[in-house]
Design a protein around this motif. Structure first.
Motif, PDB file in Angstrom:
ATOM      1  N   LYS A   1       0.839  -1.207   0.000  1.00 42.69           N
ATOM      2  CA  LYS A   1       0.000   0.000   0.000  1.00 42.69           C
ATOM      3  C   LYS A   1       0.873   1.255   0.000  1.00 42.69           C
ATOM      4  N   PHE A   2       1.963   1.196   0.768  1.00 43.60           N
ATOM      5  CA  PHE A   2       2.880   2.342   0.834  1.00 43.60           C
ATOM      6  C   PHE A   2       3.530   2.600  -0.526  1.00 43.60           C
ATOM      7  N   TRP A   3       3.994   1.541  -1.195  1.00 45.84           N
ATOM      8  CA  TRP A   3       4.651   1.705  -2.499  1.00 45.84           C
ATOM      9  C   TRP A   3       3.695   2.250  -3.549  1.00 45.84           C
ATOM     10  N   GLU A   4       2.451   1.804  -3.482  1.00 43.89           N
ATOM     11  CA  GLU A   4       1.469   2.254  -4.466  1.00 43.89           C
ATOM     12  C   GLU A   4       1.213   3.750  -4.361  1.00 43.89           C
ATOM     13  N   SER A   5       1.263   4.266  -3.116  1.00 47.24           N
ATOM     14  CA  SER A   5       0.944   5.682  -2.911  1.00 47.24           C
ATOM     15  C   SER A   5       2.169   6.592  -2.981  1.00 47.24           C
ATOM     16  N   ASN A   6       3.363   6.039  -2.761  1.00 44.62           N
ATOM     17  CA  ASN A   6       4.565   6.868  -2.711  1.00 44.62           C
ATOM     18  C   ASN A   6       5.012   7.302  -4.111  1.00 44.62           C
ATOM     19  N   LYS A   7       5.372   8.590  -4.234  1.00 43.75           N
ATOM     20  CA  LYS A   7       5.757   9.152  -5.529  1.00 43.75           C
ATOM     21  C   LYS A   7       7.268   9.308  -5.679  1.00 43.75           C
ATOM     22  N   SER A   8       8.014   9.019  -4.620  1.00 42.63           N
ATOM     23  CA  SER A   8       9.465   9.231  -4.659  1.00 42.63           C
ATOM     24  C   SER A   8      10.239   8.019  -5.149  1.00 42.63           C
ATOM     25  N   LEU A   9       9.703   6.839  -4.912  1.00 37.90           N
ATOM     26  CA  LEU A   9      10.401   5.621  -5.316  1.00 37.90           C
ATOM     27  C   LEU A   9      10.254   5.390  -6.821  1.00 37.90           C
ATOM     28  N   PRO A  10      11.356   5.168  -7.532  1.00 41.09           N
ATOM     29  CA  PRO A  10      11.279   4.860  -8.965  1.00 41.09           C
ATOM     30  C   PRO A  10      10.518   3.552  -9.193  1.00 41.09           C
ATOM     31  N   GLU A  11       9.941   3.428 -10.360  1.00 38.37           N
ATOM     32  CA  GLU A  11       9.154   2.228 -10.662  1.00 38.37           C
ATOM     33  C   GLU A  11       9.992   0.956 -10.583  1.00 38.37           C
ATOM     34  N   ASP A  12      11.252   1.030 -11.016  1.00 39.01           N
ATOM     35  CA  ASP A  12      12.112  -0.155 -10.938  1.00 39.01           C
ATOM     36  C   ASP A  12      12.344  -0.578  -9.493  1.00 39.01           C
ATOM     37  N   ASP A  13      12.498   0.391  -8.602  1.00 42.86           N
ATOM     38  CA  ASP A  13      12.679   0.058  -7.181  1.00 42.86           C
ATOM     39  C   ASP A  13      11.410  -0.556  -6.603  1.00 42.86           C
ATOM     40  N   LYS A  14      10.264  -0.046  -7.015  1.00 45.93           N
ATOM     41  CA  LYS A  14       8.998  -0.629  -6.558  1.00 45.93           C
ATOM     42  C   LYS A  14       8.872  -2.076  -7.048  1.00 45.93           C
ATOM     43  N   THR A  15       9.310  -2.314  -8.272  1.00 46.09           N
ATOM     44  CA  THR A  15       9.291  -3.672  -8.818  1.00 46.09           C
ATOM     45  C   THR A  15      10.179  -4.595  -7.997  1.00 46.09           C
ATOM     46  N   LEU A  16      11.368  -4.109  -7.659  1.00 47.63           N
ATOM     47  CA  LEU A  16      12.304  -4.909  -6.856  1.00 47.63           C
ATOM     48  C   LEU A  16      11.751  -5.176  -5.462  1.00 47.63           C
ATOM     49  N   LEU A  17      11.128  -4.178  -4.873  1.00 45.50           N
ATOM     50  CA  LEU A  17      10.560  -4.334  -3.527  1.00 45.50           C
ATOM     51  C   LEU A  17       9.403  -5.343  -3.547  1.00 45.50           C
ATOM     52  N   LYS A  18       8.567  -5.267  -4.569  1.00 47.06           N
ATOM     53  CA  LYS A  18       7.458  -6.222  -4.689  1.00 47.06           C
ATOM     54  C   LYS A  18       7.981  -7.637  -4.905  1.00 47.06           C
ATOM     55  N   THR A  19       9.019  -7.763  -5.706  1.00 47.50           N
ATOM     56  CA  THR A  19       9.624  -9.079  -5.940  1.00 47.50           C
ATOM     57  C   THR A  19      10.189  -9.635  -4.641  1.00 47.50           C
ATOM     58  N   THR A  20      10.794  -8.774  -3.835  1.00 52.01           N
ATOM     59  CA  THR A  20      11.338  -9.192  -2.541  1.00 52.01           C
ATOM     60  C   THR A  20      10.247  -9.783  -1.659  1.00 52.01           C
ATOM     61  N   VAL A  21       9.129  -9.094  -1.585  1.00 50.53           N
ATOM     62  CA  VAL A  21       7.999  -9.577  -0.787  1.00 50.53           C
ATOM     63  C   VAL A  21       7.544 -10.939  -1.286  1.00 50.53           C
ATOM     64  N   GLN A  22       7.399 -11.087  -2.590  1.00 53.93           N
ATOM     65  CA  GLN A  22       6.913 -12.346  -3.164  1.00 53.93           C
ATOM     66  C   GLN A  22       7.884 -13.492  -2.907  1.00 53.93           C
ATOM     67  N   ILE A  23       9.178 -13.206  -2.941  1.00 56.71           N
ATOM     68  CA  ILE A  23      10.170 -14.242  -2.632  1.00 56.71           C
ATOM     69  C   ILE A  23      10.025 -14.702  -1.183  1.00 56.71           C
ATOM     70  N   PHE A  24       9.849 -13.751  -0.279  1.00 61.07           N
ATOM     71  CA  PHE A  24       9.753 -14.111   1.134  1.00 61.07           C
ATOM     72  C   PHE A  24       8.390 -14.692   1.509  1.00 61.07           C
ATOM     73  N   GLU A  25       7.410 -14.523   0.640  1.00 61.46           N
ATOM     74  CA  GLU A  25       6.107 -15.152   0.870  1.00 61.46           C
ATOM     75  C   GLU A  25       5.979 -16.474   0.110  1.00 61.46           C
ATOM     76  N   ASN A  26       7.103 -16.919  -0.482  1.00 63.83           N
ATOM     77  CA  ASN A  26       7.136 -18.162  -1.259  1.00 63.83           C
ATOM     78  C   ASN A  26       6.252 -18.119  -2.503  1.00 63.83           C
ATOM     79  N   ASN A  27       5.947 -16.920  -2.973  1.00 66.60           N
ATOM     80  CA  ASN A  27       5.174 -16.777  -4.219  1.00 66.60           C
ATOM     81  C   ASN A  27       6.152 -16.619  -5.388  1.00 66.60           C
ATOM     82  N   PHE A  28       6.870 -17.683  -5.669  1.00 60.22           N
ATOM     83  CA  PHE A  28       7.947 -17.605  -6.650  1.00 60.22           C
ATOM     84  C   PHE A  28       7.434 -17.425  -8.073  1.00 60.22           C
ATOM     85  N   GLN A  29       6.293 -17.999  -8.383  1.00 63.80           N
ATOM     86  CA  GLN A  29       5.742 -17.833  -9.725  1.00 63.80           C
ATOM     87  C   GLN A  29       5.369 -16.368  -9.958  1.00 63.80           C
TER      88      GLN A  29
END
Length: 269
Positions: free
Chosen positions: A111-139
């Motif tokens: 929710k924070f990443w979706e609303s934040n305007k300072s983080l570049p889109e690539d960083d948001k992509t990396l952060l989302k990927t990090t979450v998915q890796i740690f939630e075992n959502n590898f696909q």
């Protein structure tokens, strides 16, 4: 008397220098680097109070609370020092992301990443990927990392390597089939050689004893049936053990990959 006055004036100037913002910042940095996180947080609180527009001090304050395992307090302070999350600058935004990671509050992080305007889109992509890796959502992680625009991004390349390794898991079904055909082979398949050899020799030993007893004393001999029962029990256990051993192997592999991802994440951000 004149000497006393000069001494007091000199001491007053020295004291003011000690508590100047620059020296106070140095002291807070020292406390943070020496692992005195709670004391560091108190110093940064004072610095933020006197410099409410200083985003660097705000970032260090949140970091101190995170390292002091006071995540809830950090998030409470976040609401005060940054009431509008959409305009939080880059550096504190990364620290806020780490706070949500520490708390494992993936929903709030997203929710924070979706609303934040300072983080570049690539960083948001990396952060989302990090979450998915740690939630075992590898696909899902494999799909998300494809959205990365910079193909040469170091963290992106590291994550792609990790996600590729994740596909190379062992098959529990294959381990079960192997154990069915040759006792112990399912465990050996998951690199559990010691238990695999024990399963093979124990099951084979019981089978041999049963055959020997039946051959010597006939089909109605109780010893043969005892050996048969024990051997069959170990044979079934060997199948279950092969499947479980493979699942344990995969779980350990994923834990190692997540640990690797954590190291790359901390080096990048």
């Amino acid at each position: 008397m004149r000497f006393l006055i000069l001494f007091l004036i000199s001491f007053s100037g020295f004291a003011q220098d000690i508590f100047s913002p620059k020296n106070a910042e140095k002291y807070a940095d020292y406390l943070l680097k020496s692992g005195q996180y709670e004391l560091a947080a108190k110093e940064y609180e004072r610095l933020v109070f006197f410099s409410p527009q200083n985003d660097t001090m705000k970032t260090m304050l949140l970091k101190s609370y995170r390292l002091a395992n006071q995540t809830d307090l950090a998030l409470q302070r976040l609401m005060v020092i940054y009431p509008e999350v959409s305009v939080v600058p880059y550096s504190p935004s990364v620290e806020i992301s780490k706070l949500y990671f520490t708390k494992r509050d993936w929903k709030a992080a997203s929710k924070f990443w979706e609303s934040n305007k300072s983080l570049p889109e690539d960083d948001k992509t990396l952060l989302k990927t990090t979450v998915q890796i740690f939630e075992n959502n590898f696909q899902e992680a494999r799909e998300t990392i494809k959205l990365l625009k910079n193909d040469e991004n170091s963290l992106g390349l590291a994550y792609k390597s990790i996600l590729e390794k994740e596909t190379q898991k062992k098959s529990p079904a294959l381990a079960g089939m192997m154990s069915l055909v040759l006792p112990g082979s399912g465990k050996a398949y998951s690199k559990n050689w010691k238990d695999g050899i024990v399963s093979l020799f124990f099951t084979a030993g019981m089978s041999f004893q049963a055959y020997r007893s039946f051959n010597k004393h006939g089909i109605n001999n109780y010893r043969g049936w005892i050996y048969s029962g024990i051997g069959f029990g170990f044979y079934l256990g060997n199948i279950y053990g092969g499947i479980k051993s493979t699942k344990d192997y995969n779980r350990k592999k994923i834990n190692n990959l997540q640990h690797e991802a954590s190291n790359h994440f901390n080096l990048y951000f």
